[in-house]
Design an enzyme around this catalytic site. Structure first.
Site, PDB file in Angstrom:
ATOM      1  CG  ASP A 285      -3.760   7.394   0.353  1.00  0.00           C
ATOM      2  OD1 ASP A 285      -4.910   6.845  -0.046  1.00  0.00           O
ATOM      3  OD2 ASP A 285      -3.115   7.981  -0.169  1.00  0.00           O
TER       4      ASP A 285
ATOM      5  CG  HIS B 160      -9.608   6.711  -0.161  1.00  0.00           C
ATOM      6  ND1 HIS B 160      -9.712   6.829  -1.795  1.00  0.00           N
ATOM      7  CD2 HIS B 160      -8.286   6.556  -0.304  1.00  0.00           C
ATOM      8  CE1 HIS B 160      -8.762   6.956  -2.341  1.00  0.00           C
ATOM      9  NE2 HIS B 160      -7.909   6.591  -1.597  1.00  0.00           N
TER      10      HIS B 160
END
Length: 311
Positions: free
Chosen positions: A139, A137
């Site tokens: 952020d 991912h």
């Protein structure tokens, strides 16, 4: 009897087919610098690369003291070139960690995360709390202006495990097939905090933030504001669909793009010791916190630097 027949160019192979849009073996372009960037030495500190395109250890910089302007400038260049910098054995306090991060801009907080002793510092204390962040991912891409970067200080480490990995999303874009790059030109995607946090946060805690963080759109391929490099800017936690595409086509493309962070040639993996600090460019990378140390404890504190609107 032979199962193949000979041809002028050699034996014929039986008909076969691999599923489309997978990851295949073969050479990959591993380019650390943007076109036109010159590979220059660092003169004010030591830089030890941990891979060909991403990740380097920096020695000779004390993060507990104010940075001289020249050191700050050279660290900025190192960050742009290596995407994530590691500093061993620093042990900064919260105020020192914040002061270091502020060299790159104003700080931002995330109300969905637990705070440490300082409200501007998020604390990740993994003991009895189930670990998460173990998915690739970037952020806070659910913000209109996702974070420029982050500085994390690992205070306590387990006896084994607990590494963090980063992936270079410019390398991921560079190696996409030309037909995929063409299809993505001008494409935009929706990012939403709900699917990423709903896996481990009760609905009653998330519901009050829905108005504060509505879904936002970002380019599927963003251009780095400092280097000009093109980078994939979708991630498993927060990207939900490509705008204007049929749902099945969108899902298929996002599955392909999400896979790109999994290529080891684009990654660096860092084994922590207590007191280590990492500083990463959130615009150019994805990361993954390896959750392999239960039931032991791992404590880290992070500050985030406010970013710009992706273009």
């Amino acid at each position: 009897m032979s199962l193949t027949t000979s041809t002028a160019s050699g034996p014929a192979l039986r008909a076969s087919r691999l599923p489309p849009d997978g990851l295949y073996e073969g050479p990959r372009e591993l380019r650390r610098l943007a076109p036109g960037q010159v590979d220059r030495p660092y003169t004010l500190f030591d830089v030890v690369p941990l891979g060909p395109v991403i990740g380097a250890e920096v020695g000779g910089v004390d993060l507990t003291r104010p940075l001289a302007p020249g050191v700050r400038e050279e660290l900025d260049r190192a960050l742009l070139e290596w995407k994530v910098l590691f500093f061993r054995g620093q042990h900064p306090g919260s105020a020192e960690q914040r002061a270091f991060a502020r060299n790159w801009g104003e700080l931002e907080t995330n109300p969905l995360l637990a705070a440490g002793d300082d409200p501007e510092v998020a604390r990740f204390d993994r003991t009895t709390t189930p670990g998460f962040e173990n998915v690739w991912h970037t952020d806070v891409t659910f913000r209109e202006r996702p974070a420029l970067g982050a500085v994390i200080h690992v205070r306590e480490v387990p006896p084994y495990g607990g590494d963090t990995m980063w992936a270079d999303m410019a390398a991921a874009y560079d190696n996409l097939p030309p037909r995929v790059k063409e299809r993505l030109e001008g494409a935009r995607a929706v990012h939403d905090f709900v699917p990423g946090f709903a896996r481990f946060t009760p609905a009653e805690r998330l519901a009050p933030f829905q108005d504060r963080f509505p879904p936002v759109e970002h380019p599927v391929v963003r251009t780095h504001p400092a280097t000009g490099r093109r980078m994939l800017f979708v991630n498993t936690s927060f990207t939900t669909r490509i705008v204007g595409w049929d749902r099945d086509e969108s899902d298929r493309m996002l599955r392909l793009l999400f896979q790109q962070a999994h290529v080891p040639e684009y990654q660096v993996r860092f084994g922590w010791r207590a007191g280590d600090v990492a500083f990463w460019d959130n615009r150019a990378t994805q990361h993954y916190a390896v959750n392999d140390y239960a039931p032991h404890r791992r404590v880290a504190e992070r500050v985030a630097i406010a970013g710009d609107r992706p273009r």
